[in-house]
Design a protein around this motif. Structure first.
Motif, PDB file in Angstrom:
ATOM      1  N   THR A 105       1.069  -0.673   0.702  1.00 33.74           N
ATOM      2  CA  THR A 105      -0.224  -0.287  -0.134  1.00 33.74           C
ATOM      3  C   THR A 105       1.006   1.469   0.302  1.00 33.74           C
ATOM      4  O   THR A 105       2.099   0.981   0.472  1.00 33.74           O
ATOM      5  N   THR A 106       0.536   2.509  -0.683  1.00 34.35           N
ATOM      6  CA  THR A 106       1.025   3.666  -0.496  1.00 34.35           C
ATOM      7  C   THR A 106       0.470   4.481  -0.058  1.00 34.35           C
ATOM      8  O   THR A 106      -0.798   4.920  -0.470  1.00 34.35           O
ATOM      9  N   PHE A 107       0.956   5.825   0.575  1.00 28.77           N
ATOM     10  CA  PHE A 107       0.654   7.333   0.692  1.00 28.77           C
ATOM     11  C   PHE A 107       1.233   7.900   0.463  1.00 28.77           C
ATOM     12  O   PHE A 107       2.344   7.720   1.186  1.00 28.77           O
ATOM     13  N   ASN A 108       0.904   8.849  -0.139  1.00 32.91           N
ATOM     14  CA  ASN A 108       2.148  10.342  -0.457  1.00 32.91           C
ATOM     15  C   ASN A 108       3.630   9.948  -0.503  1.00 32.91           C
ATOM     16  O   ASN A 108       4.505  10.484   0.333  1.00 32.91           O
ATOM     17  N   GLY A 109       3.807   8.908  -1.198  1.00 31.38           N
ATOM     18  CA  GLY A 109       5.188   7.794  -1.432  1.00 31.38           C
ATOM     19  C   GLY A 109       5.589   7.428  -0.438  1.00 31.38           C
ATOM     20  O   GLY A 109       6.395   6.194  -0.952  1.00 31.38           O
ATOM     21  N   ARG A 110       5.193   7.185   0.268  1.00 33.76           N
ATOM     22  CA  ARG A 110       5.348   5.793   1.454  1.00 33.76           C
ATOM     23  C   ARG A 110       4.614   4.813   0.455  1.00 33.76           C
ATOM     24  O   ARG A 110       3.417   4.555   0.639  1.00 33.76           O
ATOM     25  N   VAL A 111       5.467   4.129   0.971  1.00 34.86           N
ATOM     26  CA  VAL A 111       5.066   2.530   0.850  1.00 34.86           C
ATOM     27  C   VAL A 111       5.500   1.289   1.723  1.00 34.86           C
ATOM     28  O   VAL A 111       6.685   1.582   2.266  1.00 34.86           O
ATOM     29  N   GLU A 112       4.547   0.633   1.910  1.00 39.60           N
ATOM     30  CA  GLU A 112       3.843  -0.275   3.010  1.00 39.60           C
ATOM     31  C   GLU A 112       3.684  -1.764   3.110  1.00 39.60           C
ATOM     32  O   GLU A 112       3.038  -1.878   2.267  1.00 39.60           O
ATOM     33  N   GLY A 113       4.517  -3.262   3.157  1.00 41.66           N
ATOM     34  CA  GLY A 113       4.125  -4.457   2.889  1.00 41.66           C
ATOM     35  C   GLY A 113       2.788  -4.211   3.344  1.00 41.66           C
ATOM     36  O   GLY A 113       3.029  -4.331   5.029  1.00 41.66           O
ATOM     37  N   VAL A 114       1.568  -4.803   3.397  1.00 40.71           N
ATOM     38  CA  VAL A 114       0.619  -4.852   4.428  1.00 40.71           C
ATOM     39  C   VAL A 114      -0.385  -6.408   4.077  1.00 40.71           C
ATOM     40  O   VAL A 114       0.173  -7.101   3.088  1.00 40.71           O
ATOM     41  N   PHE A 115      -1.402  -6.859   5.158  1.00 38.30           N
ATOM     42  CA  PHE A 115      -1.519  -7.533   5.188  1.00 38.30           C
ATOM     43  C   PHE A 115      -3.627  -7.588   4.369  1.00 38.30           C
ATOM     44  O   PHE A 115      -3.550  -7.275   5.681  1.00 38.30           O
ATOM     45  N   VAL A 116      -3.134  -7.844   2.977  1.00 40.90           N
ATOM     46  CA  VAL A 116      -5.256  -7.620   3.410  1.00 40.90           C
ATOM     47  C   VAL A 116      -5.627  -8.214   3.745  1.00 40.90           C
ATOM     48  O   VAL A 116      -5.861  -9.164   3.099  1.00 40.90           O
ATOM     49  N   ARG A 117      -6.922  -8.599   4.797  1.00 35.47           N
ATOM     50  CA  ARG A 117      -8.192  -8.949   5.012  1.00 35.47           C
ATOM     51  C   ARG A 117      -9.416  -9.112   4.837  1.00 35.47           C
ATOM     52  O   ARG A 117      -9.897  -8.298   4.751  1.00 35.47           O
ATOM     53  N   GLY A 118     -10.060  -9.662   3.914  1.00 33.73           N
ATOM     54  CA  GLY A 118     -11.043  -9.839   3.549  1.00 33.73           C
ATOM     55  C   GLY A 118     -12.112 -10.096   4.268  1.00 33.73           C
ATOM     56  O   GLY A 118     -12.065 -11.920   4.681  1.00 33.73           O
ATOM     57  N   ASN A 119     -13.052  -9.779   5.104  1.00 32.01           N
ATOM     58  CA  ASN A 119     -14.202 -10.020   6.772  1.00 32.01           C
ATOM     59  C   ASN A 119     -15.323  -9.734   5.884  1.00 32.01           C
ATOM     60  O   ASN A 119     -15.634  -8.870   5.143  1.00 32.01           O
ATOM     61  N   THR A 120     -15.783 -10.953   7.080  1.00 36.90           N
ATOM     62  CA  THR A 120     -17.589 -11.309   6.803  1.00 36.90           C
ATOM     63  C   THR A 120     -17.858  -9.887   7.640  1.00 36.90           C
ATOM     64  O   THR A 120     -17.152  -9.309   8.370  1.00 36.90           O
ATOM     65  N   MET A 121     -19.396  -9.403   7.557  1.00 37.62           N
ATOM     66  CA  MET A 121     -19.587  -8.327   7.885  1.00 37.62           C
ATOM     67  C   MET A 121     -20.069  -8.257   9.620  1.00 37.62           C
ATOM     68  O   MET A 121     -19.406  -7.790  10.531  1.00 37.62           O
ATOM     69  N   GLU A 122     -20.206  -9.500   9.925  1.00 37.06           N
ATOM     70  CA  GLU A 122     -20.393  -9.832  11.843  1.00 37.06           C
ATOM     71  C   GLU A 122     -18.507  -9.748  11.571  1.00 37.06           C
ATOM     72  O   GLU A 122     -18.670 -10.059  13.051  1.00 37.06           O
ATOM     73  N   ASP A 123     -17.675 -10.368  11.051  1.00 37.35           N
ATOM     74  CA  ASP A 123     -16.331 -10.674  11.861  1.00 37.35           C
ATOM     75  C   ASP A 123     -15.645  -9.247  11.831  1.00 37.35           C
ATOM     76  O   ASP A 123     -15.181  -8.964  12.845  1.00 37.35           O
ATOM     77  N   ILE A 124     -16.069  -8.298  10.994  1.00 35.65           N
ATOM     78  CA  ILE A 124     -15.316  -6.734  11.525  1.00 35.65           C
ATOM     79  C   ILE A 124     -16.723  -5.720  11.970  1.00 35.65           C
ATOM     80  O   ILE A 124     -15.872  -5.535  12.713  1.00 35.65           O
ATOM     81  N   GLU A 125     -18.031  -6.751  12.693  1.00 39.84           N
ATOM     82  CA  GLU A 125     -18.260  -5.448  13.717  1.00 39.84           C
ATOM     83  C   GLU A 125     -17.891  -6.601  15.186  1.00 39.84           C
ATOM     84  O   GLU A 125     -17.347  -5.460  15.785  1.00 39.84           O
ATOM     85  N   ARG A 126     -17.254  -7.712  14.981  1.00 33.92           N
ATOM     86  CA  ARG A 126     -16.074  -7.659  16.167  1.00 33.92           C
ATOM     87  C   ARG A 126     -14.998  -7.623  16.523  1.00 33.92           C
ATOM     88  O   ARG A 126     -14.147  -7.055  17.789  1.00 33.92           O
TER      89      ARG A 126
END
Length: 413
Positions: A105-126
């Motif tokens: 992921t990048t923002f204003n020239g800064r770059v970071e390695g990330v883990f993108v997690r796709g969760n169900t809405m129920e898990d996101i609420e937790r």
């Protein structure tokens, strides 16, 4: 051990020596202090080690569950039926689909390695309980919004409302090769799980958005499972593992974090073994103080014997005296240990201010605060160990006093 009024009076007198026996009183006081410190150290260290393990497990399970079903090749087909079978397995509390993929992921020239997690809405609420800024409810399928960890936000210089760009190397084909897929997402919330690696790398989004980003269609990468007993996770999921042979593999929390939890267990046992020697040292102090007391009171012991005191009475007097020293030290150690545990975070901060050093670096310790969890069984074992060694330390001096021959002592008086 029931004492007669005579035995109780003499034992109380020997617990509070007179001015002429100040040195004996000093040694007895040191014995109480050593027992107190040894018990307190055992309580503090074991509670912190237990808290570290329990806190790590709670936080890891809160985000990853007790186990995950990982598809070979990273894409799980027919996952709806597999998910239903897992949910019907006895001992499984919760099972939900999950997508997790390392990206950038990048923002204003800064770059970071990330883990993108796709969760169900129920898990996101937790995750809502860990949100420190923003609104987790804004993460809706198709809204183009994500939640990220606080430390990742700090590394990128991101605030709630800013838009970050997530880069997927598997993009569209062009005459010049594959063009990475770049998608912008608005940061709707910042969360803090309490585990440094998670807060520094995780980007959470709805399941449908993750499928679109990763070009998965309706497929997922894994299934997250939570069971009723974390220590029996392998036994509970054994039927699931047999049914998924050749399709996917199950990785539980013990496997995923094996090196970490094994290191914690080894360190916990080693620390308990090493600190137990402090209790043994305290018992030797009790032994030495009682030996000195018996030598100082040899004439008094002989006079009591001539006045009718039995060997059993003398034995009970000196055992009670030494055991009381150990019991007082044990009680004081428990009180000191619980006080330190209650104010542990403030104590750490004071030491950091005085020394100018950071004692609790979350990058090294994984957790952002010093945890502690007291186990009543372990506390009972520590108390039992201290009292047992204190009792054993009294036996030799007490037997020595009980075997005193009044004729030999008083023949020259």
């Amino acid at each position: 051990m029931i004492l007669s009024p005579f035995e109780r009076t003499i034992a109380r007198r020997y617990l509070l020596p007179g001015r002429s026996e100040a040195f004996i009183a000093l040694v007895a006081g040191i014995s109480v202090g050593v027992v107190m410190l040894s018990v307190a150290m055992l309580v503090i260290v074991m509670s912190v080690m237990n808290g570290f393990r329990a806190e790590l497990l709670d936080k890891i399970v809160g985000l990853n569950g007790h186990a995950v079903v990982q598809a070979f090749g990273g894409r799980l087909d027919d996952w709806e039926n597999i998910l239903e079978d897992i949910r019907e397995t006895p001992g499984v509390v919760r099972a939900s689909p999950l997508i997790e993929q390392p990206l950038m992921t990048t923002f204003n020239g800064r770059v970071e390695g990330v883990f993108v997690r796709g969760n169900t809405m129920e898990d996101i609420e937790r995750i809502g309980a860990q949100v420190v800024q923003g609104n987790i409810d804004a993460l809706q399928p198709g809204a183009g919004k994500v939640a990220i960890g606080t430390r990742l936000a700090a590394n990128l210089g991101v605030r709630v409302g800013d838009t970050i760009t997530v880069i997927n190397p598997q993009g569209r084909s062009s005459p010049f090769g594959t063009v990475p897929r770049q998608v912008g997402y608005e940061v709707a919330a910042l969360f803090e799980v309490g585990i440094y690696n998670y807060d520094e790398t995780f980007v959470v989004m709805p399941m449908q958005d993750a499928q679109t980003l990763l070009l998965l269609g309706d497929r997922i990468g894994m299934i997250e499972i939570k069971v009723e007993d974390a220590d029996r996770v392998e036994e509970i999921l054994a039927p699931v593992a047999r049914n998924l042979t050749g399709l996917a593999q199950i990785a539980d929390w013990k496997t995923i974090n094996a090196s970490l939890f094994e290191a914690l267990q080894v360190e916990r046992v080693a620390m308990a073994f090493a600190l137990s020697f402090m209790v043994l040292v305290a018992a030797f102090n009790i032994l030495s103080s009682l030996v000195m007391l018996v030598r100082a009171k040899t004439r008094d012991i002989a006079i009591m014997r001539t006045m009718g005191a039995t060997r059993r009475s003398l034995l009970k007097i000196f055992v009670t005296t030494g055991f009381t020293v150990g019991a007082l030290g044990t009680i004081a150690g428990l009180i000191l240990g619980f006080i330190v545990l209650t104010f542990r975070q403030q104590i750490v901060k004071i030491i950091e201010v005085v020394t100018g050093q950071e004692l609790w670096d979350p990058q090294v310790r994984f957790l952002s605060t010093l945890p502690a969890r007291t186990d009543p069984v372990e506390i009972a074992m520590i108390v039992g160990l201290a009292l047992l060694l204190s009792f054993l330390a009294t036996l030799y001096p007490a037997l020595k006093a009980a075997s005193t021959d009044p004729v030999q002592v008083l023949r020259y008086e």
